[in-house]
Scaffold this motif. Structure first.
Motif: not given
Length: 543
Positions: A416-418, A432-433, A474-476, A481-482
């Motif tokens: 979901d990098h876009a 962002a949220y 990356v994991g964070q 994204e979740l």
């Protein structure tokens, strides 16, 4: 060949990541690196590979080294052939050196030493078989094989599979892999498992794949906090054994902390009593030495002080509980449908066709309230496209999609990098949220009364939500994204490879939550353990 890390520490500006990492890995050993997202797993691989220099400690590597990171920086004009040539460069150099040694060898007076060394080098790299190995690895991983294909034209998964195939075929002495199963299907994972199990050199793998830990590893390095503040190397060769050992260690940690706190309180009470006696001089009975009791009081105070200092110098810190997923109570039926089951699906697609990607003529895929669907199949079979069709994010060339009134969707794509790329570089998780919540509200796709606060989910600490998203691991970012997929309290969750980049502990928690939620759920995954845990769900396998 070996890899040694000796008391390694590393920190980004203002943020310590690794401390006291010590590791010795020899030929034939395979170490799995686990830990919560943000614990420094990918950073450790970069330190071991020499791409990052530790602030203290040292890393020593004997033998050739190859690393496959999660993300690949593209070089302008690079092709599949570019990566293949780079991977086989040492093999071809060894072959050319052997040819020169053979051509220059004088059978009458020549020394065999140079010829023997050149032959041993080619034999060590299995140079006779390199091109076949490369072709086999590319094929078995489902990677593009055309050497002229530009890497920029490939998907993230395709680029990763090309790199992985190149590293496997090159047979380096020390192999470092970061989440190698993320972009592989079942056949690719089985091939990788076989290759790693027979690897003659050193293997260090960051992975959330519980089955891979069971099938391949000879030890597990856990970067999560421990009693002495250092990472723990468990000799466990199975995930369940490691989890049991870790839980026991945490229990002992809690017990020691509780015992130390009780001892400290007792010493402090003793110290208070000694100070009280000192202030009163503990006056002795008439006729005894005037200062004898007061002198004893001072001795008691000093002794108690020393005991408290000694205890505090060696005390363990309070064990910090890891983040725990607090999955929200999602609704099953939208209020627009009256809040009661109507027998109609919440979302469905019929006979979907997306040219070149998916063709399910005569197939109806639907999700009723509280429904479940597990989508499986090899890479390229159209799983992601089907989920995108259900989510309404890809147009259909044939077929129809229907969604019931008022249904809210929560969508998690593979990469979901876009969405993140559209944000300012300094945008934090909270920024962002809030922006996404306002966008959904403007679209009428969010009920303000049912918004799920990001800080309530247990996916990221508030301190991490205050950092720029670009600074997260990356994991964070995957955890974020979740959280985004849950923002609007969806009635339907559409999750594409939801375990990618997540820590093992979170994968377990997420699996339990998906089984229990009232929302309808569709999952596409190659994760063998998750597929086993969801084996009782209705399944759709794409060829």
């Amino acid at each position: 060949m070996h890899l040694v890390a000796d008391d390694v520490a590393f920190a980004y500006p203002g943020r310590p990541v690794l401390r006291g990492v010590s590791l010795v890995v020899g030929a034939g050993q395979r170490i799995g690196v686990v830990g919560e997202n943000g614990a420094g797993k990918s950073t450790l691989l970069q330190v071991l590979a020499g791409a990052l220099v530790p602030q203290s400690g040292q890393v020593r590597c004997a033998g050739s080294l190859a690393v496959v990171t999660q993300e690949l920086e593209l070089t302008s004009g690079a092709t599949v052939g570019t990566l293949v040539d780079e991977a086989l460069a040492s093999v071809r150099e060894a072959g050319a050196a052997l040819e020169r040694a053979v051509d220059e060898f004088d059978h009458a007076t020549g020394e065999l030493g140079a010829l023997t060394d050149a032959l041993a080098r080619v034999d060590h790299l299995a140079g006779w078989d390199a091109d076949r190995r490369m072709d086999e690895a590319l094929t078995r991983f489902g990677a593009p094989r055309d050497p002229w294909r530009a890497l920029a034209e490939l998907s993230v998964g395709e680029r990763y599979r090309v790199r992985l195939a190149c590293r496997i075929a090159a047979r380096a002495d020390v192999l470092l892999l970061d989440e190698p199963t993320n972009h592989l299907d079942e056949a690719g994972i089985e091939y990788l498992t076989g290759q790693l199990g027979a690897w003659p050199g050193v293997v260090v793998i960051v992975t959330h794949d519980r089955r891979l830990l069971d099938d391949v590893m000879t030890g597990i390095l856990d970067l999560d906090p421990s009693m002495d503040g250092r990472p723990v190397l468990y000799g466990a060769t199975r995930y369940a054994t490691y989890r049991f050992a870790k839980d026991q260690a945490h229990r002992r940690w809690h017990q020691r902390y509780s015992a130390e706190q009780k001892q400290r309180q007792a010493l402090l009470r003793r110290l208070d009593e000694s100070y009280e006696g000192l202030s009163d001089e503990w006056r002795p009975p008439k006729g005894s030495g005037k200062h004898r009791r007061a002198t004893h009081a001072r001795i008691h105070v000093k002794a108690a002080d020393r005991l408290v200092e000694r205890l505090e110098a060696h005390a363990v810190e309070l064990p910090v509980p890891p983040l725990a997923l607090a999955f929200p109570d999602l609704p099953a039926i939208p209020s627009a449908l009256g809040g009661t089951p109507s027998g109609e699906p919440l979302v469905e697609v019929r006979a979907p066709l997306v040219r070149g990607r998916l063709d399910l003529a005569g197939t109806r895929v639907s999700l009723p309230p509280c429904g479940r669907l597990l989508v499986t199949g090899p890479n390229g079979s159209g799983k992601s496209t089907l989920l995108a069709a259900l989510a309404g994010t890809v147009p259909l060339d044939r077929g129809a999609r229907r969604i019931a009134p008022g249904v809210r969707l929560g969508v998690l794509t593979q990469d979901d990098h876009a969405a993140l790329a559209g944000l300012a570089p300094t945008a934090t998780g909270f920024d962002a949220y809030a922006r996404w919540a306002l966008d959904l509200l403007a679209e009428g796709a969010l009920d303000p009364e049912q918004l799920v606060p990001v800080a309530s989910l247990g996916l990221l600490a508030e301190s991490d939500l205050d950092r720029p998203l670009a600074d997260l691991s990356v994991g964070q970012r995957r955890r974020f994204e979740l959280a985004r997929a849950l923002l609007a309290a969806p009635h339907v969750l559409v999750l594409d490879e939801p375990t990618n980049h997540l820590s093992i502990g979170l994968v377990d928690e997420l699996t339990d939550a998906l089984r229990a939620t009232s929302a309808a759920v569709v999952v596409a995954t190659h994760d063998r353990k998750m597929r086993g845990d969801l084996a009782d769900w209705p399944q759709l396998r794409l060829a």
